[in-house]
Design a protein around this motif. Structure first.
Motif, PDB file in Angstrom:
ATOM      1  N   GLU A  63       0.831  -1.196   0.000  1.00  0.00           N
ATOM      2  CA  GLU A  63       0.000   0.000   0.000  1.00  0.00           C
ATOM      3  C   GLU A  63       0.873   1.256   0.000  1.00  0.00           C
ATOM      4  O   GLU A  63       0.615   2.210  -0.741  1.00  0.00           O
ATOM      5  N   ILE A  64       1.914   1.240   0.846  1.00  0.00           N
ATOM      6  CA  ILE A  64       2.809   2.397   0.929  1.00  0.00           C
ATOM      7  C   ILE A  64       3.510   2.634  -0.408  1.00  0.00           C
ATOM      8  O   ILE A  64       3.722   3.779  -0.822  1.00  0.00           O
ATOM      9  N   ALA A  65       3.860   1.536  -1.089  1.00  0.00           N
ATOM     10  CA  ALA A  65       4.545   1.656  -2.381  1.00  0.00           C
ATOM     11  C   ALA A  65       3.590   2.002  -3.519  1.00  0.00           C
ATOM     12  O   ALA A  65       4.030   2.234  -4.646  1.00  0.00           O
ATOM     13  N   GLY A  66       2.291   2.026  -3.247  1.00  0.00           N
ATOM     14  CA  GLY A  66       1.313   2.395  -4.264  1.00  0.00           C
ATOM     15  C   GLY A  66       0.882   1.261  -5.171  1.00  0.00           C
ATOM     16  O   GLY A  66       0.275   1.501  -6.225  1.00  0.00           O
ATOM     17  N   TYR A  67       1.150   0.012  -4.767  1.00  0.00           N
ATOM     18  CA  TYR A  67       0.775  -1.120  -5.603  1.00  0.00           C
ATOM     19  C   TYR A  67      -0.649  -1.605  -5.340  1.00  0.00           C
ATOM     20  O   TYR A  67      -1.273  -2.200  -6.222  1.00  0.00           O
ATOM     21  N   SER A 110       7.616  -6.886  -6.871  1.00  0.00           N
ATOM     22  CA  SER A 110       8.607  -7.251  -7.880  1.00  0.00           C
ATOM     23  C   SER A 110       8.289  -6.651  -9.247  1.00  0.00           C
ATOM     24  O   SER A 110       9.108  -6.739 -10.162  1.00  0.00           O
ATOM     25  N   LEU A 111       7.104  -6.054  -9.389  1.00  0.00           N
ATOM     26  CA  LEU A 111       6.686  -5.529 -10.686  1.00  0.00           C
ATOM     27  C   LEU A 111       7.304  -4.156 -10.939  1.00  0.00           C
ATOM     28  O   LEU A 111       7.404  -3.324 -10.035  1.00  0.00           O
ATOM     29  N   VAL A 112       7.715  -3.933 -12.182  1.00  0.00           N
ATOM     30  CA  VAL A 112       8.248  -2.620 -12.558  1.00  0.00           C
ATOM     31  C   VAL A 112       7.121  -1.603 -12.622  1.00  0.00           C
ATOM     32  O   VAL A 112       7.222  -0.489 -12.111  1.00  0.00           O
ATOM     33  N   ASP A 113       6.013  -2.004 -13.253  1.00  0.00           N
ATOM     34  CA  ASP A 113       4.838  -1.130 -13.370  1.00  0.00           C
ATOM     35  C   ASP A 113       3.701  -1.726 -12.552  1.00  0.00           C
ATOM     36  O   ASP A 113       3.323  -2.885 -12.758  1.00  0.00           O
ATOM     37  N   PRO A 114       3.130  -0.971 -11.611  1.00  0.00           N
ATOM     38  CA  PRO A 114       2.040  -1.493 -10.790  1.00  0.00           C
ATOM     39  C   PRO A 114       0.835  -1.892 -11.641  1.00  0.00           C
ATOM     40  O   PRO A 114       0.545  -1.280 -12.673  1.00  0.00           O
ATOM     41  N   VAL A 115       0.127  -2.927 -11.202  1.00  0.00           N
ATOM     42  CA  VAL A 115      -1.133  -3.304 -11.836  1.00  0.00           C
ATOM     43  C   VAL A 115      -2.165  -2.244 -11.467  1.00  0.00           C
ATOM     44  O   VAL A 115      -2.231  -1.830 -10.303  1.00  0.00           O
ATOM     45  N   PRO A 116      -2.962  -1.751 -12.416  1.00  0.00           N
ATOM     46  CA  PRO A 116      -3.971  -0.743 -12.080  1.00  0.00           C
ATOM     47  C   PRO A 116      -4.833  -1.183 -10.901  1.00  0.00           C
ATOM     48  O   PRO A 116      -5.447  -2.248 -10.932  1.00  0.00           O
ATOM     49  N   ALA A 117      -4.864  -0.360  -9.861  1.00  0.00           N
ATOM     50  CA  ALA A 117      -5.641  -0.625  -8.636  1.00  0.00           C
ATOM     51  C   ALA A 117      -5.224  -1.913  -7.946  1.00  0.00           C
ATOM     52  O   ALA A 117      -5.931  -2.408  -7.081  1.00  0.00           O
ATOM     53  N   GLY A 118      -4.080  -2.474  -8.328  1.00  0.00           N
ATOM     54  CA  GLY A 118      -3.611  -3.705  -7.704  1.00  0.00           C
ATOM     55  C   GLY A 118      -4.470  -4.913  -7.997  1.00  0.00           C
ATOM     56  O   GLY A 118      -4.401  -5.923  -7.289  1.00  0.00           O
ATOM     57  N   ALA A 119      -5.272  -4.855  -9.043  1.00  0.00           N
ATOM     58  CA  ALA A 119      -6.252  -5.906  -9.342  1.00  0.00           C
ATOM     59  C   ALA A 119      -5.608  -7.069 -10.098  1.00  0.00           C
ATOM     60  O   ALA A 119      -5.718  -7.188 -11.322  1.00  0.00           O
ATOM     61  N   TYR A 175     -13.243 -11.199  -5.034  1.00  0.00           N
ATOM     62  CA  TYR A 175     -14.486 -10.535  -4.626  1.00  0.00           C
ATOM     63  C   TYR A 175     -14.220  -9.087  -4.240  1.00  0.00           C
ATOM     64  O   TYR A 175     -14.939  -8.169  -4.660  1.00  0.00           O
ATOM     65  N   GLU A 176     -13.180  -8.855  -3.437  1.00  0.00           N
ATOM     66  CA  GLU A 176     -12.882  -7.507  -2.990  1.00  0.00           C
ATOM     67  C   GLU A 176     -12.509  -6.604  -4.159  1.00  0.00           C
ATOM     68  O   GLU A 176     -12.947  -5.459  -4.239  1.00  0.00           O
ATOM     69  N   GLU A 177     -11.717  -7.142  -5.097  1.00  0.00           N
ATOM     70  CA  GLU A 177     -11.324  -6.356  -6.263  1.00  0.00           C
ATOM     71  C   GLU A 177     -12.532  -6.025  -7.139  1.00  0.00           C
ATOM     72  O   GLU A 177     -12.686  -4.898  -7.611  1.00  0.00           O
ATOM     73  N   LYS A 178     -13.383  -7.020  -7.365  1.00  0.00           N
ATOM     74  CA  LYS A 178     -14.573  -6.805  -8.205  1.00  0.00           C
ATOM     75  C   LYS A 178     -15.564  -5.862  -7.529  1.00  0.00           C
ATOM     76  O   LYS A 178     -16.218  -5.054  -8.192  1.00  0.00           O
ATOM     77  N   THR A 179     -15.682  -5.954  -6.212  1.00  0.00           N
ATOM     78  CA  THR A 179     -16.566  -5.058  -5.480  1.00  0.00           C
ATOM     79  C   THR A 179     -16.096  -3.618  -5.601  1.00  0.00           C
ATOM     80  O   THR A 179     -16.890  -2.698  -5.812  1.00  0.00           O
TER      81      THR A 179
END
Length: 225
Positions: A63-67, A110-119, A175-179
Protein backbone atom coordinates in the motif's frame (compact mmCIF):
# COMPACT_ATOMS: atom_id res chain seq x y z
CA UNK A 1 -6.84 -22.24 28.09
CA UNK A 2 -8.75 -25.35 29.17
CA UNK A 3 -5.48 -27.24 29.65
CA UNK A 4 -3.88 -24.37 31.55
CA UNK A 5 -6.90 -23.96 33.80
CA UNK A 6 -6.98 -27.67 34.57
CA UNK A 7 -3.27 -27.64 35.41
CA UNK A 8 -3.67 -24.67 37.78
CA UNK A 9 -6.61 -26.31 39.57
CA UNK A 10 -4.70 -29.56 39.93
CA UNK A 11 -1.66 -27.70 41.26
CA UNK A 12 -3.84 -25.91 43.80
CA UNK A 13 -5.22 -29.21 45.06
CA UNK A 14 -1.72 -30.68 45.35
CA UNK A 15 -0.51 -27.55 47.18
CA UNK A 16 -3.33 -27.89 49.72
CA UNK A 17 -2.40 -31.50 50.38
CA UNK A 18 1.31 -30.65 50.57
CA UNK A 19 0.74 -27.86 53.09
CA UNK A 20 -1.04 -30.36 55.34
CA UNK A 21 1.98 -32.67 55.15
CA UNK A 22 5.08 -30.43 55.09
CA UNK A 23 3.69 -27.12 56.25
CA UNK A 24 3.91 -23.66 54.69
CA UNK A 25 7.18 -24.49 52.93
CA UNK A 26 5.02 -26.13 50.26
CA UNK A 27 3.68 -22.75 49.14
CA UNK A 28 6.93 -21.28 47.74
CA UNK A 29 8.01 -24.67 46.41
CA UNK A 30 4.85 -25.05 44.36
CA UNK A 31 4.36 -21.36 43.54
CA UNK A 32 7.75 -20.96 41.84
CA UNK A 33 6.86 -23.20 38.83
CA UNK A 34 3.57 -21.30 38.44
CA UNK A 35 5.39 -17.96 38.41
CA UNK A 36 7.89 -19.23 35.83
CA UNK A 37 5.00 -20.50 33.69
CA UNK A 38 3.33 -17.10 33.86
CA UNK A 39 6.55 -15.37 32.76
CA UNK A 40 6.92 -17.84 29.90
CA UNK A 41 3.40 -17.17 28.66
CA UNK A 42 3.92 -13.42 28.86
CA UNK A 43 7.10 -13.75 26.82
CA UNK A 44 5.26 -15.94 24.29
CA UNK A 45 2.45 -13.36 24.06
CA UNK A 46 4.99 -10.58 23.46
CA UNK A 47 6.72 -12.59 20.72
CA UNK A 48 3.37 -13.38 19.10
CA UNK A 49 2.35 -9.71 19.13
CA UNK A 50 5.68 -8.72 17.57
CA UNK A 51 5.25 -11.44 14.94
CA UNK A 52 1.77 -10.15 14.09
CA UNK A 53 3.02 -6.55 13.88
CA UNK A 54 5.80 -7.63 11.52
CA UNK A 55 3.30 -9.32 9.23
CA UNK A 56 0.99 -6.29 9.33
CA UNK A 57 3.93 -4.05 8.38
CA UNK A 58 4.85 -6.31 5.47
CA UNK A 59 1.22 -6.29 4.34
CA UNK A 60 1.20 -2.48 4.32
CA UNK A 61 4.37 -2.30 2.22
CA UNK A 62 2.41 -2.77 -1.01
CA UNK A 63 0.00 0.00 0.00
CA UNK A 64 2.81 2.40 0.93
CA UNK A 65 4.55 1.66 -2.38
CA UNK A 66 1.31 2.39 -4.26
CA UNK A 67 0.78 -1.12 -5.60
CA UNK A 68 -2.50 -1.82 -3.79
CA UNK A 69 -5.32 0.36 -2.40
CA UNK A 70 -5.26 1.34 1.26
CA UNK A 71 -6.85 -1.26 3.54
CA UNK A 72 -7.12 -3.91 0.82
CA UNK A 73 -5.06 -6.52 2.68
CA UNK A 74 -6.92 -5.98 5.96
CA UNK A 75 -10.31 -6.29 4.27
CA UNK A 76 -9.30 -9.49 2.50
CA UNK A 77 -7.87 -10.95 5.72
CA UNK A 78 -11.00 -10.18 7.74
CA UNK A 79 -13.32 -11.72 5.17
CA UNK A 80 -11.03 -14.73 4.65
CA UNK A 81 -11.23 -15.47 8.36
CA UNK A 82 -15.03 -15.25 8.32
CA UNK A 83 -15.21 -17.63 5.35
CA UNK A 84 -12.68 -19.97 6.97
CA UNK A 85 -14.77 -20.17 10.14
CA UNK A 86 -17.87 -20.90 8.08
CA UNK A 87 -16.01 -23.79 6.45
CA UNK A 88 -14.89 -25.14 9.81
CA UNK A 89 -11.16 -24.37 9.77
CA UNK A 90 -9.34 -24.86 13.07
CA UNK A 91 -7.85 -21.90 14.95
CA UNK A 92 -4.25 -22.69 13.82
CA UNK A 93 -5.46 -22.92 10.21
CA UNK A 94 -7.36 -19.65 10.60
CA UNK A 95 -4.16 -17.97 11.81
CA UNK A 96 -2.25 -19.23 8.77
CA UNK A 97 -5.12 -18.05 6.57
CA UNK A 98 -5.10 -14.59 8.17
CA UNK A 99 -1.34 -14.14 7.70
CA UNK A 100 -1.43 -15.40 4.11
CA UNK A 101 -4.33 -13.09 3.29
CA UNK A 102 -2.48 -10.10 4.76
CA UNK A 103 0.56 -10.81 2.57
CA UNK A 104 -1.15 -12.22 -0.52
CA UNK A 105 -0.15 -9.22 -2.67
CA UNK A 106 3.45 -8.87 -1.54
CA UNK A 107 4.72 -10.37 -4.81
CA UNK A 108 3.55 -7.21 -6.59
CA UNK A 109 6.59 -5.42 -5.19
CA UNK A 110 8.61 -7.25 -7.88
CA UNK A 111 6.69 -5.53 -10.69
CA UNK A 112 8.25 -2.62 -12.56
CA UNK A 113 4.84 -1.13 -13.37
CA UNK A 114 2.04 -1.49 -10.79
CA UNK A 115 -1.13 -3.30 -11.84
CA UNK A 116 -3.97 -0.74 -12.08
CA UNK A 117 -5.64 -0.63 -8.64
CA UNK A 118 -3.61 -3.70 -7.70
CA UNK A 119 -6.25 -5.91 -9.34
CA UNK A 120 -4.28 -9.10 -10.01
CA UNK A 121 -7.46 -11.14 -10.57
CA UNK A 122 -7.73 -9.57 -14.03
CA UNK A 123 -4.20 -10.60 -15.09
CA UNK A 124 -3.43 -13.65 -17.26
CA UNK A 125 -3.11 -16.88 -15.27
CA UNK A 126 0.63 -17.19 -15.88
CA UNK A 127 1.29 -13.66 -14.64
CA UNK A 128 -0.82 -14.30 -11.56
CA UNK A 129 1.19 -17.44 -10.79
CA UNK A 130 4.50 -15.62 -11.32
CA UNK A 131 3.51 -12.89 -8.84
CA UNK A 132 2.26 -15.49 -6.35
CA UNK A 133 5.54 -17.43 -6.51
CA UNK A 134 7.55 -14.26 -6.04
CA UNK A 135 5.37 -13.37 -3.07
CA UNK A 136 5.90 -16.78 -1.52
CA UNK A 137 9.66 -16.37 -1.92
CA UNK A 138 9.54 -13.03 -0.09
CA UNK A 139 7.46 -14.52 2.73
CA UNK A 140 9.96 -17.37 3.15
CA UNK A 141 12.83 -14.88 3.50
CA UNK A 142 11.03 -13.05 6.32
CA UNK A 143 11.03 -16.11 8.58
CA UNK A 144 7.24 -16.40 8.58
CA UNK A 145 5.81 -19.93 8.79
CA UNK A 146 6.35 -22.03 5.62
CA UNK A 147 2.62 -22.82 5.74
CA UNK A 148 1.86 -19.14 5.17
CA UNK A 149 4.35 -18.98 2.30
CA UNK A 150 2.77 -22.06 0.71
CA UNK A 151 -0.69 -20.46 0.71
CA UNK A 152 0.70 -17.25 -0.81
CA UNK A 153 2.51 -19.26 -3.50
CA UNK A 154 -0.49 -21.39 -4.43
CA UNK A 155 -3.22 -18.75 -4.46
CA UNK A 156 -3.01 -18.55 -8.27
CA UNK A 157 -2.73 -22.30 -8.98
CA UNK A 158 -5.54 -24.10 -10.80
CA UNK A 159 -8.46 -24.27 -8.37
CA UNK A 160 -8.65 -28.06 -8.11
CA UNK A 161 -4.95 -28.25 -7.17
CA UNK A 162 -5.11 -25.66 -4.39
CA UNK A 163 -5.37 -26.31 -0.64
CA UNK A 164 -8.51 -24.88 0.93
CA UNK A 165 -6.76 -21.83 2.41
CA UNK A 166 -5.40 -20.82 -1.00
CA UNK A 167 -8.88 -21.26 -2.54
CA UNK A 168 -10.31 -18.94 0.09
CA UNK A 169 -7.67 -16.24 -0.46
CA UNK A 170 -8.16 -16.42 -4.23
CA UNK A 171 -11.95 -16.10 -4.11
CA UNK A 172 -12.06 -13.40 -1.43
CA UNK A 173 -9.36 -11.32 -3.12
CA UNK A 174 -11.26 -11.49 -6.41
CA UNK A 175 -14.49 -10.54 -4.63
CA UNK A 176 -12.88 -7.51 -2.99
CA UNK A 177 -11.32 -6.36 -6.26
CA UNK A 178 -14.57 -6.81 -8.20
CA UNK A 179 -16.57 -5.06 -5.48
CA UNK A 180 -14.22 -2.09 -5.54
CA UNK A 181 -14.50 -1.78 -9.31
CA UNK A 182 -18.23 -2.42 -9.56
CA UNK A 183 -19.72 0.79 -8.15
CA UNK A 184 -23.00 0.75 -6.16
CA UNK A 185 -23.97 -2.71 -7.40
CA UNK A 186 -20.48 -4.05 -6.80
CA UNK A 187 -21.09 -6.63 -4.04
CA UNK A 188 -23.95 -8.47 -5.72
CA UNK A 189 -22.36 -8.25 -9.14
CA UNK A 190 -19.02 -9.45 -7.79
CA UNK A 191 -20.62 -12.43 -6.08
CA UNK A 192 -22.50 -13.34 -9.25
CA UNK A 193 -19.28 -13.20 -11.28
CA UNK A 194 -17.61 -15.52 -8.77
CA UNK A 195 -20.51 -17.97 -9.05
CA UNK A 196 -20.15 -17.92 -12.82
CA UNK A 197 -16.47 -18.69 -12.36
CA UNK A 198 -16.96 -21.80 -10.21
CA UNK A 199 -16.60 -23.98 -13.28
CA UNK A 200 -12.85 -23.50 -13.14
CA UNK A 201 -11.50 -20.40 -11.41
CA UNK A 202 -13.12 -20.48 -7.97
CA UNK A 203 -14.08 -23.30 -5.63
CA UNK A 204 -17.90 -23.64 -5.40
CA UNK A 205 -17.83 -24.42 -1.68
CA UNK A 206 -15.78 -21.30 -0.99
CA UNK A 207 -18.04 -19.05 -3.06
CA UNK A 208 -21.13 -20.38 -1.29
CA UNK A 209 -19.47 -19.92 2.11
CA UNK A 210 -18.65 -16.36 1.09
CA UNK A 211 -22.31 -15.81 0.12
CA UNK A 212 -23.46 -17.14 3.50
CA UNK A 213 -21.04 -14.88 5.37
CA UNK A 214 -22.10 -11.82 3.39
CA UNK A 215 -25.77 -12.63 3.92
CA UNK A 216 -25.44 -13.45 7.61
CA UNK A 217 -23.13 -10.64 8.67
CA UNK A 218 -24.08 -8.05 6.06
CA UNK A 219 -20.42 -7.73 5.02
CA UNK A 220 -20.01 -5.77 1.81
CA UNK A 221 -16.36 -4.70 1.98
CA UNK A 222 -16.48 -0.93 1.34
CA UNK A 223 -14.27 0.35 -1.39
CA UNK A 224 -11.06 2.10 -0.37
CA UNK A 225 -11.33 5.85 -0.01
Amino acid sequence: MLGIGSAVCATGAVMALAVAVVGLWALPVFSLPLLLTQLSFRRYAAVRDTYRQTIASLARSTEIAGYTPAGHARRVAALCQAVGRDLGLSEPDLTVLEYAALMHDIGQLSLVDPVPAGATATLPAEEQRRIALLGGAVVRQTGVSPQVAAVVERQADPCREQPLSARIVRAVNAYEEKTRAGGPGGPLQALEELRLGTAGDYAPEVVEALARVLSRDCLTLPSAG
